[in-house]
Enzyme design. Structure first.
Site, PDB file in Angstrom:
ATOM      1  N   GLY A  65       6.920  -2.444  17.276  1.00 26.29           N
ATOM      2  CA  GLY A  65       7.243  -3.271  16.108  1.00 26.29           C
ATOM      3  C   GLY A  65       8.649  -3.825  16.254  1.00 26.29           C
ATOM      4  N   SER A 114       0.838  -1.194   0.000  1.00 28.22           N
ATOM      5  CA  SER A 114       0.000   0.000   0.000  1.00 28.22           C
ATOM      6  C   SER A 114       0.870   1.238   0.000  1.00 28.22           C
ATOM      7  CB  SER A 114      -0.892   0.012   1.242  1.00 28.22           C
ATOM      8  OG  SER A 114      -0.091   0.027   2.397  1.00 28.22           O
ATOM      9  N   ASP A 160      10.132  -6.669  16.443  1.00 32.14           N
ATOM     10  CA  ASP A 160      10.326  -8.091  16.138  1.00 32.14           C
ATOM     11  C   ASP A 160      11.794  -8.449  15.918  1.00 32.14           C
ATOM     12  OD1 ASP A 160       9.195  -6.376  13.853  1.00 32.14           O
ATOM     13  OD2 ASP A 160      10.345  -7.887  12.766  1.00 32.14           O
ATOM     14  N   SER A 184      15.110   7.056   5.044  1.00 28.94           N
ATOM     15  CA  SER A 184      14.635   6.125   4.020  1.00 28.94           C
ATOM     16  C   SER A 184      13.548   6.665   3.104  1.00 28.94           C
ATOM     17  CB  SER A 184      14.166   4.833   4.684  1.00 28.94           C
ATOM     18  OG  SER A 184      13.173   5.108   5.639  1.00 28.94           O
ATOM     19  N   GLU A 239      13.811   0.210  15.233  1.00 34.89           N
ATOM     20  CA  GLU A 239      12.422  -0.244  15.083  1.00 34.89           C
ATOM     21  C   GLU A 239      11.511   0.605  15.957  1.00 34.89           C
ATOM     22  OE1 GLU A 239      12.911  -4.507  16.159  1.00 34.89           O
ATOM     23  OE2 GLU A 239      12.300  -4.917  14.093  1.00 34.89           O
TER      24      GLU A 239
END
Lengths: 318, 318
Positions: free
Chosen positions: A204, A74, A206, A296, A200
Site C-alpha cells: 500500500g 467499515s 502509494d 493510531s 505504509e
C-alpha cells in the site's frame, strides 16, 4: 489558496474537541540504548482510535441548521462519526459494506447511527454517501480529505509534543494522509528539525511512490493485514502537505506488523490493531534518539489478536 | 499509636514520588446502563504495576547514609524496587526463588540489581532477606506491611479520585493489603460515602475470613492464577486499616479472571495480568453507579495471555 491544514487550525480544533476526547497517555519504551520511543497511545482513545478527534472537529463546526451527517467507512471512522454524532445529538447515517464484521456494525448501531449497507466496493460506498448527502441534505464527513478532519487528527501530535518537547523523529502511519497531514504541521511547527517519517504497508505504498514521482500515484487494492491503511492514493488535499513535510516513507510487512503488535502486548501492555502498530514497527527497526511514535488504534479482530499472542517469534517474546 | 497510613501520608508520598512515576490514565467503560467503571490503569505504570509507587515512596525516604536496600519477591515488587533503586542510584539486592521465570529475573538484573537465588519457599526468602539486611546493613523494603510503602500505593487512588470526584464504590485487589490500605484511606477521605470492596481469589480468601472472624486468619498456599494475590494472611500493619474501611470482600474464580482479562483486551485495549483483572472481574459482575476500579498490573505470562486471547468465551468476545 489557503493552506489545507495549519498549526493554528490544529490548535483551534484542540480547543473545540477538548471536552469530548480523551487526552491519551504517552508511554515510553527504550528498545535500544540510543533510542527512546515516546508512544502516543491513541488505541486508548474513546472508540479505540484517533478517528474520534477528526469526527468531533468536523461535527462541532457544522452549521446549526445541518439536518445530520453521513460517512462511508467499515472501520474506525464509522464508529467515530457515530459516537461524536450521538454525543452531540446529531443524526448520523453510515454507509457500510454489507459484509462488514458484525461487531463493527453492532458498535456503530449501538451509538444510534442509521446503517446503509452496500456492496464491498469502496467506490460504491462513496457514491452512495454522496447521493445521500445530496438527497437528504446531510453533511458528508470525509475520512481524511477534509481540513477540519485533518486538523482534528493533528491534535494527537499537539498533545504529544506538549508533553515531550522537541523530537528527533516522528513516525505515523499514512493512509489517505489526514492523520499525517494534521500531525506534520504540528511537529514541524513545534520541533522544526524533526525528521517526519511516514509508514505504509509494503503493498500500500502509494505515498512512497507519489513522493518519488513528485505527484500522486495510485496502487492496486492492498491486501495487507493493516485494514486501516488500504487507501490507494493520497488525498487531493492532504497530498501537498505530505509532500512538503515528509522526509521519507518506510514500508512494513505483515510479519513486522505482527511483531510490533506482540512488542506492544508484552512491553507496553497495549492492544494495537495492525495499522496501529505500523509506526512502532518502523521505530523498532530504525529508531534513534527521541522518537515520537503515533499508535493510531486498538480495534483488532479477536482471531488475529489470538494468533499474534500465540506465535512466539522474534526477540520480543519470552 | 500512630495510624499505619493516612490521607496526609499518601499526599506526602504523592509529592515525593511525582517526578518518578507515571500519572496513569483513567479509562471509562460502561458494561451496563446503570454502571460506569472508572478504571485506573496501573498496568501502564512503568515496570507494569502499581508497585513502583510504593518502592519510590520508601526509597525516597531512606536515611542519606543507607548503604542500600534489600527486598524479597519473585514478581512486580522485585522489579519495582530494582527500578527505583537504579533511578535513585541506590544499591539493591533482590532475594528471588531460583525457579522464578527467567524474564522476571532478567528484567530485575537489567535494572542493575544483585539477585540472590533461594528455594521456592516464601518463608525462606523472607529469612534470607532479613539476614542480608542485618549482615550488610541494607534497609529492607517490605512488599506491603510498611507505612511508607502503603502510602506510596495509595497515590494511585489519589490520582483516580482527583480525576473522578466522589465514587459510589471502589474496587481493588487485596493480597497483603498494602495497596488496599493506602487506597482505602484516600477513598474514604475524599469520598466518605463510597463503599470499599476488596477482591480476593477464591482460594486466597484470607482477608474475607479475617473480616468475618474479626481477627487475622491464615489460609493454605493459594493456587489461583492470580500470582500477585497469593499472600496467605493480611499484614499486621495493614489489617487494622482493612478492618476499618472494607465493607466486604468479594471472591473471583480463575475463569472470571480470564473473562475479565479478555474484556480488558477487547473493550479497553489493555493487557492485564490475572491479579490486575481481579477488581474488574467483580466490577463487571456486580458494579452499579460510579465505580472506581484499580487495575493493578499488566505483567502476564505470554503463554497465559495467548490462551486467554484464544479462548472465545463469555459475552465479551466476538
Amino acid at each position: 489558496m489557503a493552506a489545507f491544514v495549519t498549526l493554528d487550525a490544529v490548535r483551534a480544533a484542540a480547543e473545540r474537541i477538548a471536552p469530548y476526547v480523551r487526552r491519551t497517555p504517552v508511554l515510553t519504551a527504550r528498545p535500544k540504548d540510543d533510542c527512546e520511543l515516546l508512544c502516543k497511545a491513541e488505541s486508548l482513545q474513546a472508540t479505540g482510535a484517533f478517528k474520534l478527534r477528526g469526527a468531533f472537529s468536523k461535527l462541532l463546526a457544522l452549521p446549526a441548521d445541518a439536518p445530520g451527517v453521513v460517512a462511508h467507512s467499515s472501520g474506525n471512522h464509522a464508529q467515530a462519526v457515530a459516537r461524536a454524532a450521538r454525543v452531540l445529538g446529531i443524526r448520523a447515517v453510515i454507509v457500510m459494506p454489507a459484509d462488514a464484521p458484525p461487531p463493527k456494525r453492532e458498535r456503530t448501531e449501538a451509538d444510534g447511527a442509521e446503517i446503509v449497507a452496500v456492496g464491498p466496493d469502496s467506490d460504491e460506498r462513496e457514491r452512495v454517501a454522496a447521493t445521500l448527502a445530496q438527497g437528504r441534505g446531510l453533511v458528508l464527513v470525509p475520512p481524511f480529505d477534509d481540513p477540519l478532519v485533518a486538523a482534528g487528527q493533528g491534535t494527537a501530535a499537539l498533545e504529544l509534543l506538549e508533553e515531550t518537547g522537541a523530537l528527533d523523529r516522528f513516525y505515523a502511519p499514512v493512509s489517505g494522509g489526514g492523520l499525517m497531514a494534521g500531525c506534520a504541521v504540528v511537529v514541524h511547527g513545534l520541533s522544526p528539525a524533526a525528521e517526519i517519517v511516514g509508514v505504509e504497508p509494503e503493498d500500500g505504498n502509494d505515498t512512497q511512490l507519489s513522493l518519488a514521482a513528485g505527484e500522486r500515484r495510485k496502487v492496486p487494492p492492498p491486501r495487507t493485514i493493516a485494514d486501516g491503511l488500504r487507501v490507494r492514493t493520497p488525498g487531493a488535499g492532504t497530498w501537498p502537505v505530505l509532500k512538503q513535510h515528509l522526509a521519507r516513507v518506510e514500508l512494513v510487512s505483515d510479519r513486522e506488523l505482527e511483531d510490533a503488535m506482540r512488542y506492544a502486548l508484552h512491553e507496553l501492555h497495549l492492544v494495537l490493531e495492525p495499522s496501529g502498530a505500523a509506526s512502532l514497527a518502523v521505530a523498532l527497526r530504525e529508531g534513534r534518539g527521541r522518537c515520537g511514535v503515533l499508535l493510531s488504534g486498538g480495534n483488532v479482530d479477536p482471531t488475529l489478536l489470538a494468533a499474534v499472542a500465540a506465535r512466539e517469534r522474534g526477540r520480543w517474546t519470552l
